[in-house]
Design a protein around this motif. Structure first.
Motif, PDB file in Angstrom:
ATOM      1  N   TYR A   1      89.666   8.090  61.999  1.00  0.00           N
ATOM      2  CA  TYR A   1      88.659   7.103  61.596  1.00  0.00           C
ATOM      3  C   TYR A   1      89.315   5.743  61.320  1.00  0.00           C
ATOM      4  O   TYR A   1      88.732   4.694  61.582  1.00  0.00           O
ATOM      5  CB  TYR A   1      87.920   7.582  60.355  1.00  0.00           C
ATOM      6  CG  TYR A   1      86.899   8.674  60.630  1.00  0.00           C
ATOM      7  CD1 TYR A   1      86.017   8.574  61.701  1.00  0.00           C
ATOM      8  CD2 TYR A   1      86.805   9.805  59.810  1.00  0.00           C
ATOM      9  CE1 TYR A   1      85.086   9.568  61.960  1.00  0.00           C
ATOM     10  CE2 TYR A   1      85.873  10.800  60.055  1.00  0.00           C
ATOM     11  CZ  TYR A   1      85.012  10.682  61.137  1.00  0.00           C
ATOM     12  OH  TYR A   1      84.084  11.651  61.385  1.00  0.00           O
ATOM     13  N   ARG A   2      90.524   5.789  60.779  1.00  0.00           N
ATOM     14  CA  ARG A   2      91.253   4.527  60.521  1.00  0.00           C
ATOM     15  C   ARG A   2      91.531   3.805  61.823  1.00  0.00           C
ATOM     16  O   ARG A   2      91.394   2.578  61.898  1.00  0.00           O
ATOM     17  CB  ARG A   2      92.553   4.838  59.783  1.00  0.00           C
ATOM     18  CG  ARG A   2      93.366   3.599  59.419  1.00  0.00           C
ATOM     19  CD  ARG A   2      94.583   3.965  58.575  1.00  0.00           C
ATOM     20  NE  ARG A   2      95.344   2.784  58.178  1.00  0.00           N
ATOM     21  CZ  ARG A   2      96.339   2.787  57.307  1.00  0.00           C
ATOM     22  NH1 ARG A   2      96.708   3.923  56.737  1.00  0.00           N
ATOM     23  NH2 ARG A   2      96.974   1.682  57.002  1.00  0.00           N
TER      24      ARG A   2
ATOM     25  N   GLN B   1      88.683   1.986  62.786  1.00  0.00           N
ATOM     26  CA  GLN B   1      88.243   1.053  61.743  1.00  0.00           C
ATOM     27  C   GLN B   1      86.976   1.534  61.030  1.00  0.00           C
ATOM     28  O   GLN B   1      86.189   0.731  60.522  1.00  0.00           O
ATOM     29  CB  GLN B   1      87.989  -0.339  62.349  1.00  0.00           C
ATOM     30  CG  GLN B   1      89.191  -0.935  63.060  1.00  0.00           C
ATOM     31  CD  GLN B   1      90.319  -1.308  62.089  1.00  0.00           C
ATOM     32  OE1 GLN B   1      90.140  -2.173  61.255  1.00  0.00           O
ATOM     33  NE2 GLN B   1      91.469  -0.662  62.216  1.00  0.00           N
ATOM     34  N   GLN B   2      86.790   2.851  60.988  1.00  0.00           N
ATOM     35  CA  GLN B   2      85.627   3.432  60.294  1.00  0.00           C
ATOM     36  C   GLN B   2      86.078   3.888  58.899  1.00  0.00           C
ATOM     37  O   GLN B   2      86.247   5.070  58.612  1.00  0.00           O
ATOM     38  CB  GLN B   2      85.051   4.583  61.115  1.00  0.00           C
ATOM     39  CG  GLN B   2      84.482   4.121  62.453  1.00  0.00           C
ATOM     40  CD  GLN B   2      83.932   5.256  63.302  1.00  0.00           C
ATOM     41  OE1 GLN B   2      84.123   6.442  63.008  1.00  0.00           O
ATOM     42  NE2 GLN B   2      83.244   4.907  64.375  1.00  0.00           N
ATOM     43  N   TRP B   3      86.264   2.902  58.045  1.00  0.00           N
ATOM     44  CA  TRP B   3      86.893   3.121  56.752  1.00  0.00           C
ATOM     45  C   TRP B   3      86.051   4.005  55.829  1.00  0.00           C
ATOM     46  O   TRP B   3      86.597   4.844  55.108  1.00  0.00           O
ATOM     47  CB  TRP B   3      87.187   1.780  56.090  1.00  0.00           C
ATOM     48  CG  TRP B   3      88.081   0.919  56.913  1.00  0.00           C
ATOM     49  CD1 TRP B   3      87.714  -0.114  57.736  1.00  0.00           C
ATOM     50  CD2 TRP B   3      89.505   1.044  57.049  1.00  0.00           C
ATOM     51  NE1 TRP B   3      88.816  -0.648  58.358  1.00  0.00           N
ATOM     52  CE2 TRP B   3      89.934   0.040  57.952  1.00  0.00           C
ATOM     53  CE3 TRP B   3      90.458   1.889  56.485  1.00  0.00           C
ATOM     54  CZ2 TRP B   3      91.254  -0.139  58.300  1.00  0.00           C
ATOM     55  CZ3 TRP B   3      91.784   1.712  56.829  1.00  0.00           C
ATOM     56  CH2 TRP B   3      92.178   0.717  57.729  1.00  0.00           C
TER      57      TRP B   3
ATOM     58  N   TYR C   1      87.301   7.510  54.162  1.00  0.00           N
ATOM     59  CA  TYR C   1      87.336   7.610  52.694  1.00  0.00           C
ATOM     60  C   TYR C   1      86.580   8.848  52.221  1.00  0.00           C
ATOM     61  O   TYR C   1      87.054   9.586  51.347  1.00  0.00           O
ATOM     62  CB  TYR C   1      86.722   6.349  52.092  1.00  0.00           C
ATOM     63  CG  TYR C   1      86.663   6.353  50.576  1.00  0.00           C
ATOM     64  CD1 TYR C   1      87.753   5.930  49.818  1.00  0.00           C
ATOM     65  CD2 TYR C   1      85.522   6.799  49.908  1.00  0.00           C
ATOM     66  CE1 TYR C   1      87.704   5.938  48.429  1.00  0.00           C
ATOM     67  CE2 TYR C   1      85.461   6.811  48.525  1.00  0.00           C
ATOM     68  CZ  TYR C   1      86.558   6.382  47.791  1.00  0.00           C
ATOM     69  OH  TYR C   1      86.504   6.402  46.412  1.00  0.00           O
TER      70      TYR C   1
ATOM     71  N   GLN D   1      94.376   8.080  50.772  1.00  0.00           N
ATOM     72  CA  GLN D   1      93.087   7.440  50.521  1.00  0.00           C
ATOM     73  C   GLN D   1      93.211   5.966  50.114  1.00  0.00           C
ATOM     74  O   GLN D   1      92.253   5.195  50.235  1.00  0.00           O
ATOM     75  CB  GLN D   1      92.324   8.211  49.431  1.00  0.00           C
ATOM     76  CG  GLN D   1      90.834   7.868  49.370  1.00  0.00           C
ATOM     77  CD  GLN D   1      90.129   8.587  48.251  1.00  0.00           C
ATOM     78  OE1 GLN D   1      90.668   8.763  47.168  1.00  0.00           O
ATOM     79  NE2 GLN D   1      88.901   9.014  48.508  1.00  0.00           N
TER      80      GLN D   1
ATOM     81  N   PHE E   1      92.116   3.157  52.550  1.00  0.00           N
ATOM     82  CA  PHE E   1      90.665   3.203  52.754  1.00  0.00           C
ATOM     83  C   PHE E   1      89.948   2.561  51.571  1.00  0.00           C
ATOM     84  O   PHE E   1      89.003   1.788  51.750  1.00  0.00           O
ATOM     85  CB  PHE E   1      90.198   4.654  52.939  1.00  0.00           C
ATOM     86  CG  PHE E   1      90.691   5.288  54.204  1.00  0.00           C
ATOM     87  CD1 PHE E   1      89.955   5.210  55.376  1.00  0.00           C
ATOM     88  CD2 PHE E   1      91.911   5.943  54.246  1.00  0.00           C
ATOM     89  CE1 PHE E   1      90.401   5.778  56.556  1.00  0.00           C
ATOM     90  CE2 PHE E   1      92.377   6.511  55.423  1.00  0.00           C
ATOM     91  CZ  PHE E   1      91.624   6.423  56.577  1.00  0.00           C
TER      92      PHE E   1
ATOM     93  N   GLU F   1      90.311  -1.221  51.825  1.00  0.00           N
ATOM     94  CA  GLU F   1      89.423  -1.823  52.820  1.00  0.00           C
ATOM     95  C   GLU F   1      87.985  -1.850  52.329  1.00  0.00           C
ATOM     96  O   GLU F   1      87.210  -2.738  52.698  1.00  0.00           O
ATOM     97  CB  GLU F   1      89.514  -1.056  54.143  1.00  0.00           C
ATOM     98  CG  GLU F   1      90.809  -1.239  54.889  1.00  0.00           C
ATOM     99  CD  GLU F   1      91.005  -2.666  55.373  1.00  0.00           C
ATOM    100  OE1 GLU F   1      90.005  -3.345  55.677  1.00  0.00           O
ATOM    101  OE2 GLU F   1      92.170  -3.100  55.446  1.00  0.00           O
TER     102      GLU F   1
ATOM    103  N   ASN G   1      99.887  -0.953  49.002  1.00  0.00           N
ATOM    104  CA  ASN G   1      98.448  -0.886  48.714  1.00  0.00           C
ATOM    105  C   ASN G   1      98.115  -1.375  47.317  1.00  0.00           C
ATOM    106  O   ASN G   1      97.131  -2.093  47.117  1.00  0.00           O
ATOM    107  CB  ASN G   1      97.946   0.546  48.921  1.00  0.00           C
ATOM    108  CG  ASN G   1      97.691   0.862  50.383  1.00  0.00           C
ATOM    109  OD1 ASN G   1      96.775   0.327  50.993  1.00  0.00           O
ATOM    110  ND2 ASN G   1      98.519   1.716  50.962  1.00  0.00           N
TER     111      ASN G   1
END
Length: 382
Positions: free
Chosen positions: A166-167, A170-172, A176, A196, A199, A202, A228
């Motif tokens: 998903y990353r 770009q489907q954050w 998550y 995590q 995510f 973002e 992060n």
């Protein structure tokens, strides 16, 4: 008729006698297993049973021993024999898939795993292994991971791999959520908690990133966690905390373009313009590959070959803005000298080539040629 019956009786008697002649020394076999001498166990079983045996139990034992001993071709041969006798047995198909995966034959491995999911449409392990074999289709990989995740949402490996998929897309939010469910099943899993963080960043869950990240950092400094958490501090306008964390990365030589950029912005927000300029320069240097000049040299050479001389000159010079490159100096000298007939410019770049200290062994002929041309051009350009 009596003769036919007599022949049948003799054949039956032979089979019974042969079967009775196979006496398996179970204690000897157990000793091999306990001492993990699987190759010896396989050899012993081979000496007991005929090569064309149809005894599934014997074939299974030999296959297992050979597989444990790393003798994969022999193990595969036995499992294939079992599959002929008892087609589509799940353990056999799994073992055949495993053997082919270990031997690098992903196509065959996938075929066996696909056979399994046709027989058992809710087989978690088969879907998980299929996903691991997909290299050229992100969509298909995600499809298998989604199926596996739906069958066991608590499996950390599948959750992490699916989130990574998903990353990449770009489907954050989806990534998550997958990790959130897995974390709920194992709240102390540090790998899931760490996975995590990007995510959450973002999705602008900055306070969560800091809360979880600071707890993780108590168990040891991890560069990805620091990146992060520092990013979250920056967006919450705690610029000094961001700088402090990213200075840790510099000390470990694990900074990158993004961390240096955020340090630049943080110093700017703190009105420390001197340090902001220092880190702006570092950001630029980090963002440039050591090979960028070489890449521009390659592009320029292609443009020159295609007759685009003016464009070629621009590309060569663009390459020199990234780093000094003796080959570019040489190519520019030749281009100005032989094609553009601009001798003063040629002389400039020939001299720069010599000053760049080219390798005297690998570029001996080039160096001699340039020195000769420099002498000639000094005369003609007076």
């Amino acid at each position: 008729m009596k003769k036919l019956f007599f022949v049948f009786f003799l054949a039956l008697l032979h089979l019974v006698t042969f079967a009775q002649s196979i006496v398996l020394d179970k204690e000897k076999l157990l000793e091999y297993y306990q001492t993990q001498r699987y190759a010896d166990a396989a050899q012993y079983l081979k000496s007991i049973y005929p090569t064309d045996t149809k005894d599934v139990k014997a074939l299974s034992q030999m296959a297992y021993c050979n597989m444990m001993a790393g003798k994969l071709p022999e193990a595969e041969k036995s499992y294939l024999s079992i599959n002929e006798i008892q087609p589509n047995t799940l353990p056999v198909l799994f073992n055949l898939a495993n053997i082919n995966t270990r031997r690098g034959n992903d196509t065959k491995a996938k075929a066996y795993l696909e056979s399994i999911v046709k027989i058992d449409t809710i087989n978690f392990n088969a879907f998980k292994q299929l996903a691991g074999l997909i290299k050229d289709s992100l969509q298909l990989k995600i499809a298998y991971l989604k199926k596996a995740n739906s069958l066991n949402s608590a499996d950390a490996d599948v959750a992490t791999d699916l989130a990574q998929g998903y990353r990449d897309l770009q489907q954050w939010a989806l990534g998550y959520q997958v990790l959130k469910v897995a974390i709920a099943a194992d709240t102390s899993n540090l790998f899931l908690l760490q996975a995590q963080l990007p995510f959450a960043n973002e999705l602008k869950k900055y306070k969560e990133v800091i809360y979880v990240g600071e707890k993780l950092l108590k168990d040891g400094t991890d560069a990805n966690v620091v990146k992060n958490v520092g990013k979250a501090y920056y967006f919450l306008k705690n610029y000094q905390k961001c700088i402090n964390l990213y200075e840790m990365l510099e000390k470990m030589a694990m900074q990158n373009e993004m961390t240096l950029y955020l340090m630049t912005l943080s110093y700017r927000e703190l009105k420390n313009l001197d340090m902001a300029m220092v880190y702006a320069k570092k950001t630029i240097e980090e963002g440039v590959s050591a090979n960028t000049a070489t890449y521009y040299g390659l592009l320029a050479g292609l443009q020159e070959s295609n007759g685009n001389l003016t464009t070629s000159v621009s590309s060569y010079k663009r390459g020199l803005t990234f780093s000094e490159n003796s080959n570019i100096y040489y190519r520019l000298g030749l281009l100005y000298d032989l094609k553009l007939k601009q001798q003063k410019s040629a002389l400039t770049y020939y001299n720069l080539y010599l000053k760049s200290k080219p390798d005297v062994n690998s570029e001996k002929e080039q160096i001699e040629y340039v020195k000769t041309r420099v002498s000639d051009l000094k005369v003609t350009t007076k």
